[in-house]
Design a protein around this motif. Structure first.
Motif, short mmCIF file in Angstrom:
data_model
loop_
_atom_site.label_atom_id
_atom_site.label_comp_id
_atom_site.label_asym_id
_atom_site.label_seq_id
_atom_site.Cartn_x
_atom_site.Cartn_y
_atom_site.Cartn_z
N ILE A 76 0.83 -1.20 0.00
CA ILE A 76 0.00 0.00 0.00
C ILE A 76 0.87 1.25 0.00
O ILE A 76 0.58 2.21 -0.71
CB ILE A 76 -0.96 -0.03 1.20
CG1 ILE A 76 -1.90 -1.22 1.06
CG2 ILE A 76 -1.73 1.27 1.31
CD1 ILE A 76 -2.73 -1.50 2.27
N VAL A 77 1.94 1.23 0.78
CA VAL A 77 2.86 2.38 0.81
C VAL A 77 3.48 2.59 -0.57
O VAL A 77 3.59 3.72 -1.05
CB VAL A 77 3.94 2.17 1.89
CG1 VAL A 77 5.03 3.22 1.78
CG2 VAL A 77 3.32 2.18 3.27
N THR A 78 3.84 1.51 -1.23
CA THR A 78 4.42 1.63 -2.56
C THR A 78 3.39 2.14 -3.56
O THR A 78 3.70 2.97 -4.40
CB THR A 78 4.98 0.27 -3.01
OG1 THR A 78 5.92 -0.18 -2.05
CG2 THR A 78 5.66 0.37 -4.35
N GLY A 79 2.16 1.65 -3.48
CA GLY A 79 1.10 2.13 -4.36
C GLY A 79 0.81 3.61 -4.17
O GLY A 79 0.64 4.36 -5.14
N VAL A 80 0.79 4.06 -2.92
CA VAL A 80 0.55 5.47 -2.63
C VAL A 80 1.71 6.33 -3.12
O VAL A 80 1.50 7.40 -3.71
CB VAL A 80 0.31 5.68 -1.11
CG1 VAL A 80 0.34 7.15 -0.74
CG2 VAL A 80 -1.02 5.07 -0.71
#
Length: 132
Positions: free
Chosen positions: A76-80
């Protein structure tokens, strides 16, 4: 006594995942542009192709970040972070603005969806089973 491998810092995993996202997305866009120039892929399919590339890049980068940092939230951090880079590049390159309600918003949702999908596909950590 077995030597334990030194665990990398979580931010290093996120950085590697973000770099993988950007690299895969740019390489995919370059390949798509080449295929469109050669006439292999029609120009009408350029947006769906970009959306699929966005999801796949965020998915692969998120899985790499999860593997490197051992945190399920890494996807999720990478997607954001990938979506944030898309926003920054969009604001920096287009003077007229971006239609966030149209194609731009869909690409951001694709980037976030790829990160969430990476978190879901990573699976739970399978701890050591106790043997009797």
């Amino acid at each position: 006594m077995a030597k334990s491998r030194k665990q990398a810092a979580p931010w290093q995993g996120f950085l590697m995942g973000g770099a993988a996202c950007l690299g895969l997305y740019l390489a995919g866009l370059l390949l798509a542009a080449l295929l469109m120039t050669k006439g292999t892929v029609s120009e009408a399919s350029r947006f769906p192709l970009a959306a699929v590339l966005c999801v796949l890049a965020a998915l692969c980068g998120g899985l790499l970040a999860i593997k490197q940092s051992a945190l399920r939230a890494g996807g999720i951090v990478t997607g954001v972070s990938f979506a944030a880079v898309l926003v920054i590049v969009g604001l920096a390159c287009w003077k007229d603005g971006i239609a966030w309600a149209g194609h731009g918003g869909i690409l951001l949702l694709c980037a976030l969806g790829g990160g969430i999908l990476a978190g879901l596909l990573s699976g739970k950590g399978r701890g050591k089973r106790k043997r009797k």
